[in-house]
Design a protein around this motif. Structure first.
Motif, mmCIF file in Angstrom:
data_model
loop_
_atom_site.group_PDB
_atom_site.id
_atom_site.type_symbol
_atom_site.label_atom_id
_atom_site.label_comp_id
_atom_site.label_asym_id
_atom_site.label_seq_id
_atom_site.Cartn_x
_atom_site.Cartn_y
_atom_site.Cartn_z
ATOM 1 N N GLN B 215 0.852 -1.064 0.069
ATOM 2 C CA GLN B 215 -0.058 0.092 0.086
ATOM 3 C C GLN B 215 1.005 1.325 0.084
ATOM 4 O O GLN B 215 0.709 2.239 -0.733
ATOM 5 N N ILE B 216 1.703 1.119 0.803
ATOM 6 C CA ILE B 216 2.688 2.665 1.023
ATOM 7 C C ILE B 216 3.523 2.742 -0.607
ATOM 8 O O ILE B 216 3.366 3.723 -0.974
ATOM 9 N N GLY B 217 3.789 1.603 -1.090
ATOM 10 C CA GLY B 217 4.745 1.768 -2.454
ATOM 11 C C GLY B 217 3.685 2.125 -3.442
ATOM 12 O O GLY B 217 3.839 2.979 -4.142
ATOM 13 N N THR B 218 2.296 1.558 -3.326
ATOM 14 C CA THR B 218 1.450 1.847 -4.375
ATOM 15 C C THR B 218 1.282 3.588 -4.302
ATOM 16 O O THR B 218 1.154 4.330 -5.237
ATOM 17 N N VAL B 219 0.818 4.088 -2.953
ATOM 18 C CA VAL B 219 0.543 5.729 -2.741
ATOM 19 C C VAL B 219 1.817 6.350 -3.169
ATOM 20 O O VAL B 219 1.512 7.454 -3.997
ATOM 21 N N ALA B 220 2.928 5.853 -3.039
ATOM 22 C CA ALA B 220 4.297 6.487 -3.226
ATOM 23 C C ALA B 220 4.181 6.748 -4.965
ATOM 24 O O ALA B 220 4.558 7.908 -5.465
ATOM 25 N N GLY B 221 4.166 5.609 -5.476
ATOM 26 C CA GLY B 221 4.094 5.435 -6.900
ATOM 27 C C GLY B 221 3.105 6.352 -7.762
ATOM 28 O O GLY B 221 3.484 7.121 -8.440
ATOM 29 N N TYR B 222 1.924 6.282 -6.863
ATOM 30 C CA TYR B 222 0.818 7.038 -7.748
ATOM 31 C C TYR B 222 0.730 8.489 -7.568
ATOM 32 O O TYR B 222 0.788 9.400 -8.539
ATOM 33 N N VAL B 223 1.274 8.999 -6.132
ATOM 34 C CA VAL B 223 1.259 10.095 -6.026
ATOM 35 C C VAL B 223 2.295 10.987 -7.036
ATOM 36 O O VAL B 223 2.254 12.180 -7.658
ATOM 37 N N ILE B 224 3.429 10.315 -6.778
ATOM 38 C CA ILE B 224 4.618 10.965 -7.616
ATOM 39 C C ILE B 224 4.205 10.778 -9.178
ATOM 40 O O ILE B 224 4.559 12.084 -9.830
ATOM 41 N N ALA B 225 3.730 9.970 -9.680
ATOM 42 C CA ALA B 225 3.065 9.716 -11.068
ATOM 43 C C ALA B 225 2.205 10.846 -11.434
ATOM 44 O O ALA B 225 2.383 11.613 -12.461
ATOM 45 N N GLN B 226 1.698 11.382 -10.399
ATOM 46 C CA GLN B 226 0.541 12.483 -10.738
ATOM 47 C C GLN B 226 1.253 13.963 -10.460
ATOM 48 O O GLN B 226 0.794 14.828 -10.440
ATOM 49 N N GLY B 227 2.424 13.951 -10.458
ATOM 50 C CA GLY B 227 3.082 14.930 -10.347
ATOM 51 C C GLY B 227 3.299 15.983 -9.043
ATOM 52 O O GLY B 227 3.879 17.099 -9.060
ATOM 53 N N HIS B 228 3.152 15.292 -8.204
ATOM 54 C CA HIS B 228 3.498 15.953 -6.771
ATOM 55 C C HIS B 228 4.453 15.234 -5.817
ATOM 56 O O HIS B 228 4.523 15.221 -4.559
ATOM 57 N N GLY B 229 5.466 14.742 -6.535
ATOM 58 C CA GLY B 229 6.705 14.140 -6.040
ATOM 59 C C GLY B 229 7.331 14.839 -5.035
ATOM 60 O O GLY B 229 7.743 14.424 -3.989
#
Lengths: 270, 336
Positions: B215-229
Motif C-alpha cells: 500500500q505504501i509503495g502504491t501511494v508513493a508511486g501514484y502520487v509521484i506519477a501525478q506530479g506531486h513528487g
C-alpha cells in the motif's frame, strides 16, 4: 520452565496445582470464561466512560485554552494509552488486578504462583489483538478451553493464569443444629468417628436443608447415611438411619460439634 | 498430637507469619527488616510443613484451605519478581532495546525484506503504469492521497522564508499537534497488531508487513506519477526514517513470536513461547517508542513549508540517527 501439571487426573477440574520448593502442593482455583467475561465487560464499560469523560473534558476545558489542534492531539494520545495501556497499567500497579477483576475477585498471577511484572502485563494485554482474532475473542476462547490452566493466548505467552482469589470464608453458626440429639461414642462400633471431610459434607448438606425438598434431602443424605449407619451397634438405630437419613446425619454432625467449634474458630483467624 | 493441640500450638506462628506477610505485600516503601526477613523465611517453611501435616492427617478442609491460602500468599511474596528499578525506562531505550534487536537481527532483516521488497516493487510498477493503482487501493483513497499532496504551490516556497518558528505555531502549528496525536494512535496500534498476530505462526505479521509495504509503495508511486513528487517526498522523507524502521522492528517482534512456535528447539512450544515472548514484547515496546518519535516528527516537522533542500538534509540526519541508534546504541559496558 512450566511447573509440572498433574491435572490429568481431573480432566474437568477448575483447579490447578503447583509444587513449591518446600515440597508442598498448592491449589489454585482458576477463573472460568464466565467470570472473566464479566470482569472484562466491567473494564470495558469503565473504559467507555473514561473515553467520553476525556472527550468532553478535551472539548470543553482544553479547547478554549490550547485550541483544537493540541487538544485533539492530546485526545488521540490518551485514547491510545487507554486502549492499549489500561490493562497493562492496572495489572502492573494493582498486582494483577484491573477494576473489573477486583470486583469479581480475580487476579492474574504467574503460573509459578507469584505476582506478575510489567512485561507479563504488557505481553498478555498486547496479545489481546491475537486473542480477539478473528472476532470477539474467538481465538482466546479456544486457547483457554484447550489449555489446562484456562490460558488465553496472551496468558500462554506471558506465562500467566487468572485465578479466583479465595477469601477466607467465615461461615456462620449452624443455626438449629443444637435441636438434634447427639449420639454418644459408644453407640458406634469401635468408637467410630466420621472423617473431617465427611463431616464437612454433612455440614454442607445441613446448610442447604431449607433449599431442598425433604424427599430430595433424604435421597442425598442416604449416600452417606448408609455407610455411617452400618457402624451403629443397635439394630433400631440402624433402622432409624435408613428411614430418616437426613435426620440421622444431622445428629451425627451434632455429635462432633464440640470438636468442630474449636475447628471453626481456628480457621476463622483467616 | 491431636488436631486441637496442633491448632493451639501453631496458631500464634501462623498469625505472626500473616502479620509479616501483610507488611511484605504492602506497596509501601519500608518492608521487612533483615532479621524479620529471616524470621519470615523460617515461619514460611514451618507453615509449609504444617500444611503437609494437615493434609496427611486429613484434619479437614477448612483449616487446609486457610493454610493453603497463607502458603500461596507467602510463596508469591517470597519468590516474586524483582521490583522495577527507577531509570529502567531510560536504560531500556539506551541499552536493552538496541542490543536485543541486534541479537535478533536475522528477524529484523527478514521483516525488512518482507516490507521493503513489495514496497519497492509496487512503487516501480505503479510508477510505470499509474492506472494499476486502482487495482490495489480504492479510488477514494487515491483521491484523498492526491488531494493531500496537491496543496497550493504558492504556499510552500514563497512563505517558507517568512515563516519563523513562533509564527508557524499560531494557526498551522496547532493542527500539527492533532496530527501527531493521530499518528501515535494509528501507527502504534498497527505495530502492536503486527506483533500480536505473529502468534499465528508468523502469518499475521507477514500479512501486515506485505500489505502495508504494497500500500505504501502504491501511494508513493501514484502520487509521484501525478506530479506531486516534491511535496510528497518533502513530507514523508523525514519521519519515514523512524516510522518505516519501527514497522519493520514490530514485524521482527511478530516473527520472533511465530518462530518460537514453529521452531521451539529443545523446549516445549509453550516454554519456547514464554521465553521468546519476553524478547518479542521488548522489541514491540522499542518499536512503539520509535513510532512516538516518528509521530512527533510527522506532526511538527514534516509539514513545515521549508525548501526541499532543508528537508532532505534534516531527513538524512534522521536516517543516520536511526541507523546509529539501532546499530551502535548500548555497545560497550553495561549501564551502572
Amino acid at each position: 520452565m512450566q511447573p509440572r501439571d498433574d491435572r490429568s487426573f481431573e480432566p474437568l477440574s477448575n483447579r490447578t496445582y503447583l509444587e513449591t520448593p518446600e515440597n508442598v502442593r498448592l491449589a489454585f482455583r482458576l477463573a472460568g470464561p464466565g467470570t472473566r467475561l464479566a470482569a472484562y465487560l466491567v473494564d470495558f464499560a469503565l473504559r467507555v466512560v473514561i473515553f467520553y469523560a476525556m472527550a468532553i473534558a478535551a472539548s470543553t476545558l482544553l479547547v478554549p485554552v490550547t485550541g483544537t489542534g493540541l487538544s485533539t492531539g492530546l485526545f488521540y494520545v490518551l485514547a491510545f494509552v487507554l486502549e492499549w495501556g489500561y490493562g497493562c497499567f492496572f495489572e502492573t500497579w494493582w498486582n494483577g488486578q484491573t477494576p473489573g477483576k477486583r470486583l469479581f475477585g480475580l487476579r492474574v498471577i504467574k503460573t509459578e504462583g507469584y505476582s506478575i511484572g510489567f512485561y507479563d502485563a504488557m505481553l498478555r494485554n498486547l496479545l489481546r489483538a491475537a486473542d480477539f482474532f478473528p472476532l470477539l475473542y474467538a481465538a482466546g476462547f479456544i486457547a483457554a478451553a484447550s489449555t489446562s490452566r484456562m490460558q488465553r493466548i496472551g496468558d500462554m505467552v506471558a506465562g500467566t493464569m487468572v485465578i479466583r482469589e479465595r477469601r477466607p470464608e467465615l461461615k456462620g453458626e449452624l443455626a438449629g443444629l443444637a435441636n438434634y440429639e447427639p449420639f454418644s461414642m459408644n453407640e458406634f462400633e469401635h468408637n467410630y468417628r466420621p472423617a473431617e471431610k465427611t463431616l464437612e459434607a454433612i455440614e454442607a448438606l445441613f446448610r442447604r436443608k431449607l433449599d431442598l425438598a425433604p424427599a430430595r434431602l433424604d435421597e442425598i443424605a442416604m449416600i452417606l447415611a448408609e455407610p455411617i449407619g452400618r457402624r451403629l451397634t443397635s439394630f433400631d438405630q440402624r433402622k432409624f438411619a435408613r428411614e430418616q437419613p437426613a435426620e440421622f446425619l444431622f445428629r451425627v454432625l451434632r455429635s462432633s460439634s464440640a470438636d468442630r467449634e474449636a475447628d471453626v474458630t481456628g480457621s476463622s483467624a483467616a | 498430637m491431636n488436631k486441637q493441640s496442633f491448632l493451639r500450638d501453631r496458631r500464634p506462628a501462623w498469625e505472626r507469619f500473616e502479620s509479616l506477610l501483610t507488611r511484605a505485600e504492602a506497596p509501601s516503601k519500608p518492608k521487612l527488616a533483615p532479621d524479620e526477613v529471616s524470621e519470615f523465611s523460617e515461619l514460611f517453611r514451618a507453615l509449609c510443613y504444617d500444611l503437609a501435616q494437615v493434609r496427611s492427617r486429613d484434619w479437614g478442609s477448612a483449616i487446609e484451605r486457610y493454610l493453603n491460602d497463607l502458603v500461596v500468599r507467602g510463596h508469591g511474596a517470597f519468590y516474586g519478581g524483582k521490583p522495577m528499578k527507577r531509570g529502567s525506562v531510560t536504560v531500556f531505550f539506551t541499552h536493552v532495546f538496541p542490543r536485543l534487536l541486534r541479537q535478533n537481527q536475522a528477524f529484523f532483516w527478514v521483516a525488512a525484506a518482507l516490507f521493503f521488497v513489495p514496497m519497492a516493487a509496487s512503487w516501480a510498477i505503479i510508477a510505470s503504469d499509474p492506472s494499476l493503482a486502482h487495482r490495489v487501493l480504492p479510488g477514494s483513497v487515491l483521491y484523498t492521497m492526491e488531494r493531500m499532496y496537491e496543496g497550493n504551490a504558492t504556499e510552500s516556497a514563497a512563505d517558507a522564508d517568512a515563516d519563523s518558528d513562533s509564527d508557524s505555531g499560531s494557526g498551522f502549528g496547532r493542527q500539527d499537534a492533532a496530527m501527531a496525536g493521530f499518528y501515535i494512535k494509528h501507527n502504534t496500534s498497527i505495530a502492536f497488531q503486527c506483533f500480536a498476530l505473529g502468534f499465528f505462526l508468523g502469518i499475521g505479521t507477514i500479512y501486515v508487513l506485505l500489505s502495508n509495504g504494497i500500500q505504501i509503495g502504491t501511494v508513493a508511486g501514484y502520487v509521484i506519477a501525478q506530479g506531486h513528487g516534491e511535496r510528497f517526498l518533502g513530507f514523508v522523507v523525514s519521519h519515514s526514517s523512524f516510522e518505516l524502521t519501527a514497522i519493520v522492528v514490530s514485524g521482527a517482534a511478530g516473527l520472533v513470536l511465530g518462530h518460537a512456535i514453529l521452531a521451539p528447539g529443545n523446549l516445549s512450544r509453550m516454554d519456547s513461547l514464554r521465553e521468546r515472548g519476553r524478547v518479542a514484547v521488548q522489541l514491540a515496546l522499542g518499536a512503539a517508542g520509535m513510532l512516538f518519535v516518528a509521530a512527533m516528527i510527522e506532526g511538527f516537522w514534516s509539514a513545515q513549508p521549508l525548501p526541499l533542500m532543508v528537508k532532505y538534509v534534516v531527513a538524512s540526519i534522521f536516517w543516520l540517527a536511526v541507523i546509529a541508534y539501532l546499530g551502535f546504541a548500548g555497545r560497550g559496558d553495561d549501564p551502572r
